[in-house]
Design a protein around this motif. Sequence first.
Motif, PDB file in Angstrom:
ATOM      1  N   ILE A   1       0.856  -1.176   0.000  1.00 35.62           N
ATOM      2  CA  ILE A   1       0.000   0.000   0.000  1.00 35.62           C
ATOM      3  C   ILE A   1       0.898   1.233   0.000  1.00 35.62           C
ATOM      4  CG2 ILE A   1      -0.223   0.074   2.505  1.00 35.62           C
ATOM      5  CD1 ILE A   1      -3.138   1.002   2.048  1.00 35.62           C
ATOM      6  N   ASN A   2       0.532   2.221  -0.806  1.00 33.89           N
ATOM      7  CA  ASN A   2       1.376   3.410  -0.859  1.00 33.89           C
ATOM      8  C   ASN A   2       0.597   4.711  -0.790  1.00 33.89           C
ATOM      9  OD1 ASN A   2       0.247   3.619  -3.392  1.00 33.89           O
ATOM     10  ND2 ASN A   2       2.159   4.094  -4.414  1.00 33.89           N
ATOM     11  N   HIS A   3      -0.699   4.636  -0.512  1.00 32.50           N
ATOM     12  CA  HIS A   3      -1.502   5.858  -0.493  1.00 32.50           C
ATOM     13  C   HIS A   3      -2.654   5.700   0.494  1.00 32.50           C
ATOM     14  CE1 HIS A   3      -3.541   9.419  -2.197  1.00 32.50           C
ATOM     15  NE2 HIS A   3      -4.631   8.746  -1.891  1.00 32.50           N
ATOM     16  N   LEU A   4      -2.888   6.754   1.248  1.00 31.71           N
ATOM     17  CA  LEU A   4      -4.028   6.797   2.164  1.00 31.71           C
ATOM     18  C   LEU A   4      -4.575   8.210   2.157  1.00 31.71           C
ATOM     19  CD1 LEU A   4      -5.731   5.463   4.494  1.00 31.71           C
ATOM     20  CD2 LEU A   4      -4.000   6.361   6.047  1.00 31.71           C
ATOM     21  N   ASN A   5      -5.879   8.349   2.124  1.00 33.76           N
ATOM     22  CA  ASN A   5      -6.525   9.646   2.216  1.00 33.76           C
ATOM     23  C   ASN A   5      -7.246   9.745   3.557  1.00 33.76           C
ATOM     24  OD1 ASN A   5      -7.622  12.200   0.839  1.00 33.76           O
ATOM     25  ND2 ASN A   5      -9.419  11.203   1.693  1.00 33.76           N
ATOM     26  N   LEU A   6      -7.018  10.827   4.272  1.00 33.30           N
ATOM     27  CA  LEU A   6      -7.743  11.102   5.505  1.00 33.30           C
ATOM     28  C   LEU A   6      -8.610  12.335   5.304  1.00 33.30           C
ATOM     29  CD1 LEU A   6      -4.991  10.711   8.261  1.00 33.30           C
ATOM     30  CD2 LEU A   6      -6.807   9.095   7.676  1.00 33.30           C
ATOM     31  N   THR A   7      -9.857  12.255   5.718  1.00 37.79           N
ATOM     32  CA  THR A   7     -10.705  13.428   5.770  1.00 37.79           C
ATOM     33  C   THR A   7     -10.515  14.028   7.155  1.00 37.79           C
ATOM     34  OG1 THR A   7     -12.284  12.421   4.247  1.00 37.79           O
ATOM     35  CG2 THR A   7     -13.066  14.264   5.581  1.00 37.79           C
ATOM     36  N   VAL A   8     -10.215  15.311   7.213  1.00 36.18           N
ATOM     37  CA  VAL A   8      -9.913  15.982   8.473  1.00 36.18           C
ATOM     38  C   VAL A   8     -10.687  17.291   8.550  1.00 36.18           C
ATOM     39  CG1 VAL A   8      -7.618  14.933   8.657  1.00 36.18           C
ATOM     40  CG2 VAL A   8      -7.868  17.139   7.524  1.00 36.18           C
ATOM     41  N   THR A   9     -10.911  17.771   9.768  1.00 34.72           N
ATOM     42  CA  THR A   9     -11.638  19.025   9.947  1.00 34.72           C
ATOM     43  C   THR A   9     -10.746  20.240   9.737  1.00 34.72           C
ATOM     44  OG1 THR A   9     -11.220  18.966  12.323  1.00 34.72           O
ATOM     45  CG2 THR A   9     -13.310  18.025  11.538  1.00 34.72           C
ATOM     46  N   ASP A  10      -9.437  20.072   9.861  1.00 41.85           N
ATOM     47  CA  ASP A  10      -8.504  21.189   9.727  1.00 41.85           C
ATOM     48  C   ASP A  10      -7.241  20.701   9.016  1.00 41.85           C
ATOM     49  OD1 ASP A  10      -6.609  23.241  10.095  1.00 41.85           O
ATOM     50  OD2 ASP A  10      -7.498  23.840  12.005  1.00 41.85           O
ATOM     51  N   VAL A  11      -7.188  20.926   7.715  1.00 40.31           N
ATOM     52  CA  VAL A  11      -6.065  20.440   6.911  1.00 40.31           C
ATOM     53  C   VAL A  11      -4.754  21.079   7.356  1.00 40.31           C
ATOM     54  CG1 VAL A  11      -5.066  20.382   4.580  1.00 40.31           C
ATOM     55  CG2 VAL A  11      -7.483  19.818   4.914  1.00 40.31           C
ATOM     56  N   ALA A  12      -4.744  22.385   7.575  1.00 36.99           N
ATOM     57  CA  ALA A  12      -3.503  23.078   7.947  1.00 36.99           C
ATOM     58  C   ALA A  12      -2.952  22.567   9.271  1.00 36.99           C
ATOM     59  CB  ALA A  12      -3.739  24.585   8.007  1.00 36.99           C
ATOM     60  N   ALA A  13      -3.816  22.388  10.262  1.00 31.92           N
ATOM     61  CA  ALA A  13      -3.358  21.909  11.576  1.00 31.92           C
ATOM     62  C   ALA A  13      -2.894  20.454  11.495  1.00 31.92           C
ATOM     63  CB  ALA A  13      -4.462  22.064  12.616  1.00 31.92           C
ATOM     64  N   SER A  14      -3.614  19.630  10.741  1.00 28.53           N
ATOM     65  CA  SER A  14      -3.214  18.229  10.570  1.00 28.53           C
ATOM     66  C   SER A  14      -1.872  18.155   9.852  1.00 28.53           C
ATOM     67  CB  SER A  14      -4.265  17.456   9.768  1.00 28.53           C
ATOM     68  OG  SER A  14      -5.502  17.432  10.430  1.00 28.53           O
ATOM     69  N   ARG A  15      -1.729  18.942   8.826  1.00 25.83           N
ATOM     70  CA  ARG A  15      -0.481  18.974   8.062  1.00 25.83           C
ATOM     71  C   ARG A  15       0.685  19.385   8.957  1.00 25.83           C
ATOM     72  NH1 ARG A  15       0.880  23.300   3.205  1.00 25.83           N
ATOM     73  NH2 ARG A  15       3.128  23.063   3.378  1.00 25.83           N
TER      74      ARG A  15
END
Length: 112
Positions: free
Chosen positions: A3-17
């Motif tokens: 596996i080489n890819h995972l997508n997460l849905t998050v409420t705050d992309v900037a903070a998660s990043r």
Amino acid sequence: MKINHLNLTVTDVAASRAFLETYFGLECRAARGDNFAVLFDDDGFVLTLMKGREVQYPKTFHVGFPQQTEEQVDRINQRLLEDGYDVKPPQHAHGYTFYVEAPGGFTVEVLC
């Protein structure tokens, strides 16, 4: 096959990043404002973050960041604690491990 890819849905992309870059060394190579980011680890794994209004992962869902030594696990735990995250000390369970709630609505496990 790997596996080489995972997508997460998050409420705050900037903070998660920022969290993933700061504590786990992921590198953002593309972004679309505060709605989408593409992060890479040093092994070529791709983690994408997409903004969602309400994020509810199952209680046991988590993303794991294995470390090579218990000392590395301890260092990450201590750094998170010093930065104000609610983390318990690592324990010997299925490995030497602890969990932390990441900004954006998902759980991270750090283990060796």
